[in-house]
Design a protein around this motif. Structure first.
Motif, PDB file in Angstrom:
ATOM      1  N   LYS A  36      -0.315   2.223  -6.868  1.00  0.00           N
ATOM      2  CA  LYS A  36      -1.269   1.469  -7.696  1.00  0.00           C
ATOM      3  C   LYS A  36      -2.451   2.337  -8.107  1.00  0.00           C
ATOM      4  O   LYS A  36      -2.836   2.371  -9.278  1.00  0.00           O
ATOM      5  CB  LYS A  36      -1.784   0.241  -6.928  1.00  0.00           C
ATOM      6  CG  LYS A  36      -0.691  -0.681  -6.447  1.00  0.00           C
ATOM      7  CD  LYS A  36      -1.246  -1.887  -5.714  1.00  0.00           C
ATOM      8  CE  LYS A  36      -1.972  -1.548  -4.428  1.00  0.00           C
ATOM      9  NZ  LYS A  36      -1.100  -0.952  -3.394  1.00  0.00           N
ATOM     10  N   THR A  37      -3.021   3.033  -7.120  1.00  0.00           N
ATOM     11  CA  THR A  37      -4.174   3.883  -7.432  1.00  0.00           C
ATOM     12  C   THR A  37      -3.777   4.984  -8.413  1.00  0.00           C
ATOM     13  O   THR A  37      -4.542   5.329  -9.316  1.00  0.00           O
ATOM     14  CB  THR A  37      -4.743   4.484  -6.141  1.00  0.00           C
ATOM     15  OG1 THR A  37      -5.178   3.417  -5.295  1.00  0.00           O
ATOM     16  CG2 THR A  37      -5.906   5.405  -6.409  1.00  0.00           C
ATOM     17  N   THR A  38      -2.563   5.487  -8.244  1.00  0.00           N
ATOM     18  CA  THR A  38      -2.085   6.517  -9.168  1.00  0.00           C
ATOM     19  C   THR A  38      -2.052   5.980 -10.599  1.00  0.00           C
ATOM     20  O   THR A  38      -2.465   6.670 -11.536  1.00  0.00           O
ATOM     21  CB  THR A  38      -0.684   6.979  -8.737  1.00  0.00           C
ATOM     22  OG1 THR A  38      -0.738   7.415  -7.371  1.00  0.00           O
ATOM     23  CG2 THR A  38      -0.180   8.117  -9.606  1.00  0.00           C
ATOM     24  N   MET A  39      -1.607   4.744 -10.756  1.00  0.00           N
ATOM     25  CA  MET A  39      -1.570   4.149 -12.098  1.00  0.00           C
ATOM     26  C   MET A  39      -2.981   4.017 -12.678  1.00  0.00           C
ATOM     27  O   MET A  39      -3.219   4.313 -13.843  1.00  0.00           O
ATOM     28  CB  MET A  39      -0.882   2.785 -12.046  1.00  0.00           C
ATOM     29  CG  MET A  39       0.635   2.901 -11.966  1.00  0.00           C
ATOM     30  SD  MET A  39       1.442   1.298 -11.849  1.00  0.00           S
ATOM     31  CE  MET A  39       0.870   0.474 -13.313  1.00  0.00           C
ATOM     32  N   ALA A  60       8.035  -1.603  -4.170  1.00  0.00           N
ATOM     33  CA  ALA A  60       7.833  -0.485  -3.257  1.00  0.00           C
ATOM     34  C   ALA A  60       8.035   0.828  -4.025  1.00  0.00           C
ATOM     35  O   ALA A  60       8.567   0.850  -5.127  1.00  0.00           O
ATOM     36  CB  ALA A  60       8.814  -0.582  -2.086  1.00  0.00           C
ATOM     37  N   ARG A  61       7.595   1.946  -3.419  1.00  0.00           N
ATOM     38  CA  ARG A  61       7.664   3.247  -4.060  1.00  0.00           C
ATOM     39  C   ARG A  61       9.118   3.734  -4.203  1.00  0.00           C
ATOM     40  O   ARG A  61       9.897   3.538  -3.258  1.00  0.00           O
ATOM     41  CB  ARG A  61       6.864   4.237  -3.200  1.00  0.00           C
ATOM     42  CG  ARG A  61       6.517   5.527  -3.886  1.00  0.00           C
ATOM     43  CD  ARG A  61       5.705   6.398  -2.971  1.00  0.00           C
ATOM     44  NE  ARG A  61       6.430   6.695  -1.759  1.00  0.00           N
ATOM     45  CZ  ARG A  61       5.886   6.717  -0.548  1.00  0.00           C
ATOM     46  NH1 ARG A  61       4.626   6.459  -0.368  1.00  0.00           N
ATOM     47  NH2 ARG A  61       6.623   6.994   0.503  1.00  0.00           N
ATOM     48  N   PRO A  62       9.500   4.372  -5.278  1.00  0.00           N
ATOM     49  CA  PRO A  62       8.723   4.616  -6.505  1.00  0.00           C
ATOM     50  C   PRO A  62       8.506   3.319  -7.263  1.00  0.00           C
ATOM     51  O   PRO A  62       9.455   2.585  -7.495  1.00  0.00           O
ATOM     52  CB  PRO A  62       9.605   5.576  -7.290  1.00  0.00           C
ATOM     53  CG  PRO A  62      10.982   5.317  -6.813  1.00  0.00           C
ATOM     54  CD  PRO A  62      10.868   4.907  -5.389  1.00  0.00           C
ATOM     55  N   SER A 105       0.843  -1.201   0.000  1.00  0.00           N
ATOM     56  CA  SER A 105       0.000   0.000   0.000  1.00  0.00           C
ATOM     57  C   SER A 105       0.874   1.244   0.000  1.00  0.00           C
ATOM     58  O   SER A 105       1.945   1.265   0.603  1.00  0.00           O
ATOM     59  CB  SER A 105      -0.972   0.001   1.176  1.00  0.00           C
ATOM     60  OG  SER A 105      -0.365  -0.508   2.317  1.00  0.00           O
ATOM     61  N   GLY A 106       0.434   2.231  -0.728  1.00  0.00           N
ATOM     62  CA  GLY A 106       1.188   3.470  -0.844  1.00  0.00           C
ATOM     63  C   GLY A 106       2.240   3.430  -1.925  1.00  0.00           C
ATOM     64  O   GLY A 106       3.006   4.382  -2.092  1.00  0.00           O
ATOM     65  N   CYS A 107       2.311   2.335  -2.719  1.00  0.00           N
ATOM     66  CA  CYS A 107       3.385   2.243  -3.708  1.00  0.00           C
ATOM     67  C   CYS A 107       3.039   3.014  -4.978  1.00  0.00           C
ATOM     68  O   CYS A 107       3.920   3.486  -5.674  1.00  0.00           O
ATOM     69  CB  CYS A 107       3.709   0.784  -4.035  1.00  0.00           C
ATOM     70  SG  CYS A 107       2.535  -0.042  -5.122  1.00  0.00           S
TER      71      CYS A 107
HETATM   72  N1  LIG Z   1      -2.639  13.906  -5.576  1.00  0.00           N
HETATM   73  C1  LIG Z   1      -1.556  13.550  -4.857  1.00  0.00           C
HETATM   74  N2  LIG Z   1      -0.728  14.496  -4.353  1.00  0.00           N
HETATM   75  C2  LIG Z   1       0.353  14.153  -3.631  1.00  0.00           C
HETATM   76  N3  LIG Z   1       0.712  12.894  -3.351  1.00  0.00           N
HETATM   77  C3  LIG Z   1      -0.069  11.900  -3.807  1.00  0.00           C
HETATM   78  C4  LIG Z   1      -1.252  12.174  -4.585  1.00  0.00           C
HETATM   79  N4  LIG Z   1      -1.832  10.990  -4.910  1.00  0.00           N
HETATM   80  C5  LIG Z   1      -1.056  10.028  -4.359  1.00  0.00           C
HETATM   81  N5  LIG Z   1      -0.003  10.570  -3.715  1.00  0.00           N
HETATM   82  C6  LIG Z   1       1.056   9.808  -3.028  1.00  0.00           C
HETATM   83  O1  LIG Z   1       1.501   8.826  -3.918  1.00  0.00           O
HETATM   84  C7  LIG Z   1       1.798   7.638  -3.222  1.00  0.00           C
HETATM   85  C8  LIG Z   1       1.065   6.478  -3.863  1.00  0.00           C
HETATM   86  O2  LIG Z   1      -0.309   6.626  -3.664  1.00  0.00           O
HETATM   87  P1  LIG Z   1      -1.367   5.580  -4.257  1.00  0.00           P
HETATM   88  O3  LIG Z   1      -1.246   5.535  -5.731  1.00  0.00           O
HETATM   89  O4  LIG Z   1      -2.685   5.954  -3.720  1.00  0.00           O
HETATM   90  O5  LIG Z   1      -0.862   4.220  -3.615  1.00  0.00           O
HETATM   91  P2  LIG Z   1      -1.593   2.794  -3.530  1.00  0.00           P
HETATM   92  O6  LIG Z   1      -2.886   2.876  -4.283  1.00  0.00           O
HETATM   93  O7  LIG Z   1      -0.618   1.838  -4.143  1.00  0.00           O
HETATM   94  O8  LIG Z   1      -1.792   2.489  -2.090  1.00  0.00           O
HETATM   95  C9  LIG Z   1       1.416   7.859  -1.781  1.00  0.00           C
HETATM   96  O9  LIG Z   1       2.596   8.123  -1.048  1.00  0.00           O
HETATM   97  C10 LIG Z   1       0.530   9.067  -1.822  1.00  0.00           C
HETATM   98  O10 LIG Z   1       0.685   9.833  -0.653  1.00  0.00           O
END
Ligand SMILES: Nc1ncnc2c1ncn2[C@@H]1O[C@H](COP(=O)(O)OP(=O)(O)O)[C@@H](O)[C@H]1O
Ligand SMILES: [Mg+2]
Lengths: 270, 251
Positions: free
Chosen positions: A49-52, A215-217, A45-47
């Motif tokens: 995935k949602t961003t992708m 893990a992130r990035p 979590s936090g890596c």
């Molecule tokens: N709009 C945003 N602005 C700043 N940081 C963000 C934003 N969206 C996500 N992040 C950061 O990007 C990282 C990955 O988030 P996210 O894609 O939600 O992870 P996951 O879905 O894998 O848990 C996290 O550290 C989060 O804090």
């Protein structure tokens, strides 16, 4: 099964502004999702995935590289890509039927009343919501809200389904039932699917391909083709092949979780 | 059902009981505490032989106009402040500054700028309703979850469709709450607004009565204000129950 590439990550990176300058979240990811694929994305979590997924949905644009849909860069959300959010996002002010019909009342995919009714009735039946056609969402259980969100997305006939930990908040029984329902619905009306999940079992049981993220990035740690044919049934969980694959993926994922945890601690200590 | 009626009536009966007890206890000069039956009789007297119906009508009209205009202005302002967080950060202190000013303190200025006619009284009520309403509106709108907007975009909604089909329905409950709060504040401000050379109205009735030390009439005026405000709130609540039946909990 696998066809032409529909969604293409082409050297995609994503950075967010943060207190320590810029936070690099996605690091040079290249990947292709082919027509009819069911891709499960798994990672700590936090890596990122949602961003992708948000880049495919069109909510955000990559800072470098391109995300292509049928060869064209994605510039915004659209009804061709149905998104199922973890929090469901069911409209509380509309009844079950009106929720499903919502997309069909929009200019982008307007349908006549008769057709709209026919589509609503069909999906209510498919998702087991017929009895609740005129109920407010406040009366529905978590599993039912999830099915309603799925029905609402399906009603506008998206070609893609993007699901962000859709079953994470459900209890084990409901979750298993939702997985089978999803497979059933996909068998009836094929889609190209991207599913984010924390569950290794869920990824293997549902997907045709699995991407393990680091893990992130985040980068792609490993790409796996799931060797089981559809239709799949619960008994698959008991097979030796399933368990071997599960151990393999679990090892990978655990290692990345550990790396991510260490990294978070380091960030916290700064 | 009977139980319900009893439970609703009981607190009122207790208050009336205490009132009688005080009136007859001899602790306070009886001339200063008219009994409930005396006040009821005076109410009937004023209702049938005198000005009370006109007073009620005038006051209700002022309150309704003041609140209607106040909320009409509060809706667009509340929208902007609720929607744009950075605007809100700067405007919020200003809003709280103006809201904190007691309308009665503004009356000399209102007279200077708006005269002593009907307009001046409505301005005072508008002021009170606007600031009460706008804060309820923007705090409510700021709490609207952005997920509904995201979902509608993925279903193909345009900006105009999102506004019409998502934002407006989500705003209705806050609008109703704002209306209820504004009505309450407006009734509480009524007497102050009728300090401005009012001949008619419940506030005027109370002020005239106080010049002649007619305590029973003062009581009639006060009780009328309370009862009309209560009735309006009950009606609005019933409307809200129908209009926002979808809400998890009704405020
Ligand atoms: N709009 C945003 N602005 C700043 N940081 C963000 C934003 N969206 C996500 N992040 C950061 O990007 C990282 C990955 O988030 P996210 O894609 O939600 O992870 P996951 O879905 O894998 O848990 C996290 O550290 C989060 O804090
Ligand atoms: Mg996530």
């Amino acid at each position: 099964m696998a066809g032409r590439p529909r969604i293409v990550f082409d050297h995609v990176s994503m950075e967010f502004p943060s207190k320590q300058g810029r936070l690099r979240v996605v690091d040079d990811v290249s990947y292709e999702i082919d027509d009819g694929d069911f891709v499960a994305v798994i990672g700590p979590s936090g890596c990122g995935k949602t961003t992708m997924m948000n880049m495919v949905a069109g909510f955000v644009q990559p800072t470098s590289g391109r995300v292509l849909l049928d060869g064209k860069p994605i510039t915004g959300p659209g009804p061709d890509r149905g998104v199922i959010f973890q929090e469901y996002g069911v409209f509380p002010w509309l009844t079950v039927r009106q929720n499903i019909a919502f997309g069909l009342t929009l200019r982008a995919n307007r349908a006549h009343a008769a057709e709209r009714n026919e589509i609503c009735t069909r999906y209510m039946k498919l998702m087991g919501l017929s009895e609740f056609a005129d109920a407010w969402p406040k009366m529905l259980s978590g599993g039912m809200r999830q099915r309603l969100a799925l029905a609402r997305a399906y009603a506008v006939r998206p070609q893609f389904l993007l699901m962000d930990e859709p079953f994470g908040a459900l209890d084990a029984q409901t979750r298993a039932a939702m997985q089978d329902l999803l497979l059933e619905v996909l068998a009836a009306e094929g889609k190209t699917v991207m599913l984010i999940t924390h569950s290794v079992e869920e990824a293997i049981y549902l997907a045709s391909r699995i991407v393990v993220m680091s893990a992130r990035p985040t980068r792609i740690r490993e790409e796996i083709t799931v060797p089981f044919a559809y239709p799949r049934a619960d008994a698959l969980h008991e097979t030796r092949e399933f368990n071997e694959l599960r151990s393999h993926i679990r090892d990978l994922v655990m290692r990345e979780y550990a790396a991510q945890a260490q990294q978070s601690q380091a960030v916290g200590a700064e | 059902m009977l139980r319900r009626v009893v439970l609703i009536a009981l607190p009122w009966l207790i208050v009336i009981g205490i009132w009688y007890a005080i009136a007859y206890s001899g602790l306070i000069n009886p001339a200063l505490v008219p009994t409930p039956d005396r006040v009821a009789w005076r109410f009937w007297d004023l209702m049938t032989h005198a000005r009370l119906p006109v007073d009620i009508l005038m006051s209700t009209q002022r309150v309704v106009i003041g609140v209607a205009l106040g909320i009409l202005a509060a809706v667009p302002v509340g929208f902007v402040l609720g929607w744009y967080r950075n605007v809100r950060t700067f405007i919020d202190p200003l809003m709280n500054f103006f809201r904190a000013l007691p309308p009665i303190a503004l009356i000399p200025l209102v007279i200077v700028y708006f005269g002593i006619g009907e307009l001046a009284k409505v301005v005072v009520l508008f002021y009170a309703s606007f600031f009460a309403g706008v804060i309820v509106m923007y705090e409510g709108i700021a709490q609207i979850s952005p997920i509904y907007v995201r979902v509608s975009r993925t279903l193909g909604a345009s900006d105009a469709e999102i506004f019409r089909k998502v934002i407006v329905p989500l705003t209705v409950p806050h609008l109703l709450t704002a209306l209820r709060v504004a009505l309450g504040v407006a009734w509480a401000t009524l007497v102050a607004s009728e300090l401005i050379a009012a001949q008619q109205g419940l506030g005027a009735l109370i002020q005239n009565a106080s010049s002649f030390f007619q305590l029973d009439i003062i009581y009639v005026g006060i009780i009328c204000i309370g009862l009309i405000a209560l009735a309006m709130d009950l009606i609005l609540r019933a409307v809200a129950r129908r209009l926002v039946a979808w809400q998890e909990r009704i405020a």
